[in-house]
Motif scaffolding. Sequence first.
Motif, PDB file in Angstrom:
ATOM      1  N   ASP A 162       0.829  -1.207   0.000  1.00 20.30           N
ATOM      2  CA  ASP A 162       0.000   0.000   0.000  1.00 20.30           C
ATOM      3  C   ASP A 162       0.864   1.258   0.000  1.00 20.30           C
ATOM      4  O   ASP A 162       0.539   2.233  -0.689  1.00 20.30           O
ATOM      5  CB  ASP A 162      -0.935  -0.024   1.213  1.00 20.30           C
ATOM      6  CG  ASP A 162      -2.078   0.959   1.069  1.00 20.30           C
ATOM      7  OD1 ASP A 162      -2.700   1.013  -0.026  1.00 20.30           O
ATOM      8  OD2 ASP A 162      -2.366   1.678   2.048  1.00 20.30           O
ATOM      9  N   LYS A 163       1.964   1.240   0.722  1.00 19.31           N
ATOM     10  CA  LYS A 163       2.869   2.389   0.721  1.00 19.31           C
ATOM     11  C   LYS A 163       3.447   2.627  -0.668  1.00 19.31           C
ATOM     12  O   LYS A 163       3.586   3.763  -1.104  1.00 19.31           O
ATOM     13  CB  LYS A 163       4.002   2.181   1.727  1.00 19.31           C
ATOM     14  CG  LYS A 163       3.582   2.391   3.161  1.00 19.31           C
ATOM     15  CD  LYS A 163       4.755   2.187   4.110  1.00 19.31           C
ATOM     16  CE  LYS A 163       4.327   2.372   5.547  1.00 19.31           C
ATOM     17  NZ  LYS A 163       5.440   2.134   6.490  1.00 19.31           N
ATOM     18  N   GLY A 164       3.779   1.540  -1.376  1.00 23.89           N
ATOM     19  CA  GLY A 164       4.305   1.674  -2.729  1.00 23.89           C
ATOM     20  C   GLY A 164       3.289   2.273  -3.686  1.00 23.89           C
ATOM     21  O   GLY A 164       3.605   3.181  -4.455  1.00 23.89           O
ATOM     22  N   ALA A 184      12.681  -6.169  -4.198  1.00 22.30           N
ATOM     23  CA  ALA A 184      12.626  -7.482  -3.544  1.00 22.30           C
ATOM     24  C   ALA A 184      11.611  -7.468  -2.403  1.00 22.30           C
ATOM     25  O   ALA A 184      10.869  -8.438  -2.207  1.00 22.30           O
ATOM     26  CB  ALA A 184      14.008  -7.857  -3.019  1.00 22.30           C
ATOM     27  N   GLU A 185      11.553  -6.364  -1.661  1.00 23.67           N
ATOM     28  CA  GLU A 185      10.604  -6.258  -0.545  1.00 23.67           C
ATOM     29  C   GLU A 185       9.155  -6.304  -1.052  1.00 23.67           C
ATOM     30  O   GLU A 185       8.313  -6.995  -0.491  1.00 23.67           O
ATOM     31  CB  GLU A 185      10.848  -4.954   0.220  1.00 23.67           C
ATOM     32  CG  GLU A 185       9.897  -4.755   1.387  1.00 23.67           C
ATOM     33  CD  GLU A 185      10.088  -3.419   2.088  1.00 23.67           C
ATOM     34  OE1 GLU A 185       9.737  -3.344   3.272  1.00 23.67           O
ATOM     35  OE2 GLU A 185      10.568  -2.450   1.457  1.00 23.67           O
ATOM     36  N   PHE A 186       8.890  -5.572  -2.117  1.00 24.79           N
ATOM     37  CA  PHE A 186       7.554  -5.543  -2.705  1.00 24.79           C
ATOM     38  C   PHE A 186       7.184  -6.933  -3.221  1.00 24.79           C
ATOM     39  O   PHE A 186       6.078  -7.419  -3.002  1.00 24.79           O
ATOM     40  CB  PHE A 186       7.523  -4.507  -3.843  1.00 24.79           C
ATOM     41  CG  PHE A 186       6.156  -4.026  -4.213  1.00 24.79           C
ATOM     42  CD1 PHE A 186       5.598  -2.931  -3.588  1.00 24.79           C
ATOM     43  CD2 PHE A 186       5.436  -4.664  -5.212  1.00 24.79           C
ATOM     44  CE1 PHE A 186       4.337  -2.471  -3.942  1.00 24.79           C
ATOM     45  CE2 PHE A 186       4.170  -4.214  -5.568  1.00 24.79           C
ATOM     46  CZ  PHE A 186       3.628  -3.116  -4.933  1.00 24.79           C
ATOM     47  N   ASP A 187       8.128  -7.590  -3.872  1.00 24.79           N
ATOM     48  CA  ASP A 187       7.894  -8.930  -4.415  1.00 24.79           C
ATOM     49  C   ASP A 187       7.631  -9.939  -3.295  1.00 24.79           C
ATOM     50  O   ASP A 187       6.722 -10.765  -3.401  1.00 24.79           O
ATOM     51  CB  ASP A 187       9.096  -9.358  -5.261  1.00 24.79           C
ATOM     52  CG  ASP A 187       8.856 -10.672  -5.971  1.00 24.79           C
ATOM     53  OD1 ASP A 187       7.842 -10.782  -6.696  1.00 24.79           O
ATOM     54  OD2 ASP A 187       9.672 -11.591  -5.793  1.00 24.79           O
ATOM     55  N   PHE A 203       7.735   3.942  -9.892  1.00 24.24           N
ATOM     56  CA  PHE A 203       7.264   2.682 -10.460  1.00 24.24           C
ATOM     57  C   PHE A 203       8.304   1.578 -10.280  1.00 24.24           C
ATOM     58  O   PHE A 203       7.959   0.429 -10.020  1.00 24.24           O
ATOM     59  CB  PHE A 203       6.903   2.832 -11.935  1.00 24.24           C
ATOM     60  CG  PHE A 203       5.554   3.440 -12.158  1.00 24.24           C
ATOM     61  CD1 PHE A 203       4.398   2.763 -11.819  1.00 24.24           C
ATOM     62  CD2 PHE A 203       5.432   4.712 -12.711  1.00 24.24           C
ATOM     63  CE1 PHE A 203       3.142   3.318 -12.028  1.00 24.24           C
ATOM     64  CE2 PHE A 203       4.187   5.274 -12.927  1.00 24.24           C
ATOM     65  CZ  PHE A 203       3.040   4.579 -12.577  1.00 24.24           C
ATOM     66  N   GLN A 204       9.573   1.925 -10.400  1.00 22.31           N
ATOM     67  CA  GLN A 204      10.636   0.932 -10.242  1.00 22.31           C
ATOM     68  C   GLN A 204      10.668   0.369  -8.821  1.00 22.31           C
ATOM     69  O   GLN A 204      11.027  -0.779  -8.619  1.00 22.31           O
ATOM     70  CB  GLN A 204      11.986   1.525 -10.623  1.00 22.31           C
ATOM     71  CG  GLN A 204      12.115   1.724 -12.121  1.00 22.31           C
ATOM     72  CD  GLN A 204      13.357   2.498 -12.504  1.00 22.31           C
ATOM     73  OE1 GLN A 204      13.995   3.138 -11.683  1.00 22.31           O
ATOM     74  NE2 GLN A 204      13.700   2.449 -13.792  1.00 22.31           N
ATOM     75  N   LYS A 205      10.272   1.166  -7.842  1.00 28.08           N
ATOM     76  CA  LYS A 205      10.230   0.701  -6.454  1.00 28.08           C
ATOM     77  C   LYS A 205       9.233  -0.444  -6.288  1.00 28.08           C
ATOM     78  O   LYS A 205       9.366  -1.260  -5.384  1.00 28.08           O
ATOM     79  CB  LYS A 205       9.879   1.850  -5.510  1.00 28.08           C
ATOM     80  CG  LYS A 205      10.978   2.873  -5.370  1.00 28.08           C
ATOM     81  CD  LYS A 205      10.545   4.002  -4.463  1.00 28.08           C
ATOM     82  CE  LYS A 205      11.595   5.090  -4.410  1.00 28.08           C
ATOM     83  NZ  LYS A 205      11.152   6.245  -3.588  1.00 28.08           N
ATOM     84  N   LEU A 206       8.241  -0.494  -7.175  1.00 28.92           N
ATOM     85  CA  LEU A 206       7.254  -1.569  -7.117  1.00 28.92           C
ATOM     86  C   LEU A 206       7.845  -2.892  -7.605  1.00 28.92           C
ATOM     87  O   LEU A 206       7.204  -3.929  -7.494  1.00 28.92           O
ATOM     88  CB  LEU A 206       6.012  -1.212  -7.948  1.00 28.92           C
ATOM     89  CG  LEU A 206       5.247   0.033  -7.515  1.00 28.92           C
ATOM     90  CD1 LEU A 206       4.042   0.235  -8.408  1.00 28.92           C
ATOM     91  CD2 LEU A 206       4.848  -0.022  -6.059  1.00 28.92           C
TER      92      LEU A 206
END
Length: 152
Positions: free
Chosen positions: A79-81, A129-132, A123-126
């Motif tokens: 959600d933060k992303g 590794a953490e998001f994944d 967008f790249q932050k999405l």
Amino acid sequence: MKTPLALASAALIAATLAGCGGGDDGPDSQYCKDLKAASTEFDSLSSSDVSKLDEAFKTFHELADEAPGEVKDDWTTLDKGITAVETALKDAGLKFSDFAELQEGKMPEGVDVEKLQGLATEFQKLDSAEFDKSSKAIEKHAKDVCKVNLSS
């Protein structure tokens, strides 16, 4: 202009995979019911049609708000992303409805081009590794608890 659109599509796919979780009370819980409905909504979105992206993000936030304890932290990460992307879009003066113009190679009125170029970073932050990891945890929980398969 194609890079931000491609990244928006990638964000949509990430939201689709992440837009799920489980319920403390199993597949009959309100959370699981909402998750199943959201899964259907996300599945109906096309990667080239971002016209419903704002609605998908709204649903995503609602699911994050009602996420059960087992996946609450994972939902918070996702959600933060998504919130960061929405903020970056707003800061650039871009609305989801503007994507159609961008797809046609037109610059919508009032868009800050410099900030638009920086949007790719959000967008790249999405794709981190953490998001994944959070996305996969939510996907597994959705399948195991809510009986919703998000990977199809």
